[in-house]
Design an enzyme around this catalytic site. Structure first.
Site, short mmCIF file in Angstrom:
data_model
loop_
_atom_site.label_atom_id
_atom_site.label_comp_id
_atom_site.label_asym_id
_atom_site.label_seq_id
_atom_site.Cartn_x
_atom_site.Cartn_y
_atom_site.Cartn_z
CD GLU A 40 -1.32 -2.41 1.98
OE1 GLU A 40 -2.11 -3.29 2.31
OE2 GLU A 40 -0.09 -2.51 2.19
CB CYS A 83 -0.37 -2.83 8.89
SG CYS A 83 0.62 -1.47 8.21
#
Length: 164
Positions: A85, A111
């Protein structure tokens, strides 16, 4: 699945995430990510990998640290790599591509650190292939900030946390 065996947009983009993840350079988390604009155009991609020009886990091994989670549990984490990401967001920034209001597709729920950056970038929707066992805070902050989170498979991501 859409009618006539044609993939719907989420299935289509998640299949591309699978292809992107095959470039990952850390065998503990073969993860990929793409960012898509409101016209269904891919504007950035990223995968788990070392910082540009640095050695890869797959070539030289992992760079482990022990981390304590909020529940008090300790576990090993490889810190040699950048998450998929973050890499996709960084690639967009590097090229000057606007990602506000975009949709982010990824292998597993982000996360908490990635979730905070996703929010700061103005991404409005996150679609994940897999559930991630430590994403409670991600789910909570996305909900509080109005980020739509779709997890397609409510099974734990194939993530080898014990691999050395």
């Amino acid at each position: 699945m859409a009618t006539n065996n044609r993939l719907d947009w989420d299935e289509y983009f998640l299949s591309i995430v699978d292809a992107v993840s095959k470039r990952a350079t850390c065998d503990r988390g073969k993860s990929g990510c793409i960012i898509v604009d409101d016209k269904k155009m891919i504007i950035s991609t990223g995968y788990v990998g070392s910082v540009s020009g640095d050695e890869h886990c797959d070539d030289v091994g992992h760079l482990f640290v022990m981390k304590k989670s909020l529940d008090g549990e300790y576990s090993q984490h490889c810190i040699r790599t950048v998450h998929a990401e973050m890499n996709a967001i960084a690639q967009a920034a590097k090229r000057g591509v606007r990602i506000e209001d975009a949709t982010l597709y990824c292998t597993m729920e982000p996360c908490f650190e990635c979730a905070k950056v996703i929010i700061q970038c103005g991404i409005k929707r996150v679609v994940c292939k897999y559930y991630y066992h430590k994403a409670e805070l991600t789910r909570e902050i996305f909900h509080k900030r109005g980020i739509i989170l779709n997890v397609k498979m409510i099974i734990e991501a194939p993530y080898d946390k014990d691999k050395e």
